[in-house]
Design an enzyme around this catalytic site. Structure first.
Site, short mmCIF file in Angstrom:
data_model
loop_
_atom_site.label_atom_id
_atom_site.label_comp_id
_atom_site.label_asym_id
_atom_site.label_seq_id
_atom_site.Cartn_x
_atom_site.Cartn_y
_atom_site.Cartn_z
N ARG A 34 -48.10 -38.52 27.42
CA ARG A 34 -47.15 -38.80 28.50
C ARG A 34 -47.04 -40.29 28.76
O ARG A 34 -45.94 -40.83 28.92
CB ARG A 34 -47.55 -38.08 29.78
CG ARG A 34 -46.60 -38.38 30.94
CD ARG A 34 -46.85 -37.51 32.13
NE ARG A 34 -45.88 -37.78 33.20
CZ ARG A 34 -45.57 -36.94 34.17
NH1 ARG A 34 -46.16 -35.76 34.21
NH2 ARG A 34 -44.68 -37.27 35.09
N LEU A 45 -39.04 -36.98 32.87
CA LEU A 45 -39.94 -36.40 33.86
C LEU A 45 -40.02 -34.89 33.75
O LEU A 45 -41.11 -34.30 33.76
CB LEU A 45 -39.50 -36.83 35.27
CG LEU A 45 -40.49 -36.52 36.39
CD1 LEU A 45 -40.47 -37.61 37.44
CD2 LEU A 45 -40.19 -35.17 37.05
N TRP A 76 -42.10 -33.64 30.73
CA TRP A 76 -43.56 -33.75 30.82
C TRP A 76 -44.14 -32.92 31.95
O TRP A 76 -45.29 -32.50 31.88
CB TRP A 76 -43.95 -35.22 30.94
CG TRP A 76 -43.81 -35.88 29.61
CD1 TRP A 76 -42.79 -36.69 29.19
CD2 TRP A 76 -44.69 -35.74 28.50
NE1 TRP A 76 -42.98 -37.05 27.88
CE2 TRP A 76 -44.14 -36.49 27.43
CE3 TRP A 76 -45.88 -35.05 28.29
CZ2 TRP A 76 -44.75 -36.55 26.18
CZ3 TRP A 76 -46.49 -35.12 27.05
CH2 TRP A 76 -45.93 -35.87 26.01
N GLU A 77 -43.39 -32.67 33.00
CA GLU A 77 -43.90 -31.83 34.08
C GLU A 77 -43.83 -30.35 33.70
O GLU A 77 -44.73 -29.57 34.00
CB GLU A 77 -43.11 -32.07 35.37
CG GLU A 77 -43.41 -33.40 36.03
CD GLU A 77 -44.86 -33.52 36.50
OE1 GLU A 77 -45.49 -32.48 36.79
OE2 GLU A 77 -45.36 -34.66 36.55
N GLY A 78 -42.74 -29.96 33.03
CA GLY A 78 -42.54 -28.54 32.79
C GLY A 78 -42.24 -27.82 34.10
O GLY A 78 -42.37 -28.40 35.19
#
Length: 346
Positions: free
Chosen positions: A138, A11, A14-16
């Site tokens: 993603r 998570l 992919w969110e950064g």
């Protein structure tokens, strides 16, 4: 914890994380976002936060997504990595979107969770102007995460006869328990458990420290009976054996089962000594006759004894030769190796 350690990595990757508010890429404005994908009325243009605040937002937002997954999918049996993927998906698309999905309807109807995730998650890759490459990647990562164990069990070979299982590595040398110097057996079995039953160790602290506490309910960390009891308590059928041959180890990893092995790590290969050491067989290379190994203590000197390095992660994905390592394992001759045979999942 709402996610496995690997789920947190998925998570967060992919969110950064951005510590200054930024506009929605699609609208160029609202909803404004900050930290790890955090949105809401408190996020406005020009706002900045600290890393500590970003982490706090993340903990709450993930907890909300996990709660939504549980509420919207009552009675659906989920493996830990499948749950990770669904939480990541919900975190990304929102609770309302998950509630209205065909994915949810199919899961509630009792269809195969693995099949539904493979077929439905990739559909959620579109922006206002069509498919978005980042969302496609993603969704693919979420599907791969959810099916990692299934793939390892079904297709552990990547070339003719070569096997390498994607087992997480744990070092005994960074233990917070004070038992690190003598917990090779526990760190080894913890790696096997974390691979075979993702999420089975989900308390606070390092996975092998959590596992050690479980072992200590049954005996000492060096006690094979205590290790077997701990593995069984996690839903793994296991037994200690002292009749090991190299063929046994190859067969185990071919079946997708990493194999704990006990051997003598001191003295020369011609005359090995020591109280015994445990490491985990995770693969086999028939071309070089080498066992792929996670050694929780680092990289061993198989010829002269001792260790070349005991640095953290130095024992990951090692290649130990059948000839030199095998002599330290089958000290009393062929068919005398110590090993833990894991046969079934409970």
């Amino acid at each position: 914890m709402p996610l496995t350690p690997e789920g947190w990595t998925l998570l967060k990757t992919w969110e950064g994380c951005r510590l200054s508010a930024y506009p929605d890429p699609a609208s160029g404005g609202a909803p404004w976002t900050i930290g790890y994908g955090h949105t809401g009325p408190d996020v406005v243009p020009g706002r900045t936060i600290t890393q500590q605040q970003a982490d706090a937002f993340l903990q709450k937002d993930v907890a909300d997504a996990a709660s939504a997954v549980e509420r919207l999918l009552p009675g659906v049996a989920l493996l830990a990595r499948q749950r990770d993927a669904l939480i990541s998906f919900c975190f990304n698309v929102g609770v309302g979107a998950l509630e209205s999905t065909t994915l949810r309807k199919r899961l509630l109807a009792g269809e195969s969770t693995a099949l539904v995730l493979k077929e439905e998650l990739p559909r959620w890759c579109k922006g206002p102007h069509g498919p978005v490459e980042g969302l496609k990647r993603r969704r693919a990562a979420e599907v791969a995460h959810a099916t990692a164990f299934e793939q390892a069990q079904a297709t552990p070979t990547t070339q003719q006869g070569f096997i390498q299982l994607a087992v997480p590595y744990l070092s005994q040398n960074d233990s917070a328990t004070g038992q690190g110097s003598r917990m090779c057996f526990s760190s080894t079995c913890a790696m096997a458990a974390a691979f075979l039953k993702p999420g089975c160790l989900s308390g606070s602290g390092q996975l092998d420290d959590q596992y050690l506490a479980l072992v200590q309910r049954h005996g000492d960390t060096t006690d094979a009976n205590a290790q077997v009891a701990a593995l069984r308590s996690l839903g793994l059928e296991a037994r200690f054996r002292s009749d090991g041959r190299i063929d046994h180890l190859i067969e185990q990893v071919r079946r997708g089962m990493p194999c704990p092995v006990g051997w003598l790590h001191r003295g020369s290969v011609a005359s090995p000594t020591g109280g015994g050491h445990w490491s985990l067989v995770i693969g086999w290379d028939p071309g070089t006759r080498q066992l792929l190994m996670h050694d929780p203590n680092g990289e061993a000197d198989l010829v002269d004894g001792g260790y070349v390095s005991q640095a953290i992660n130095s024992g990951k994905n090692l290649r130990y030769s059948e000839r030199n390592w095998g002599g330290r394992w089958q000290v009393e001759g062929p068919g005398s190796g110590w090993w833990i045979q894991i046969t079934t999942l409970g």
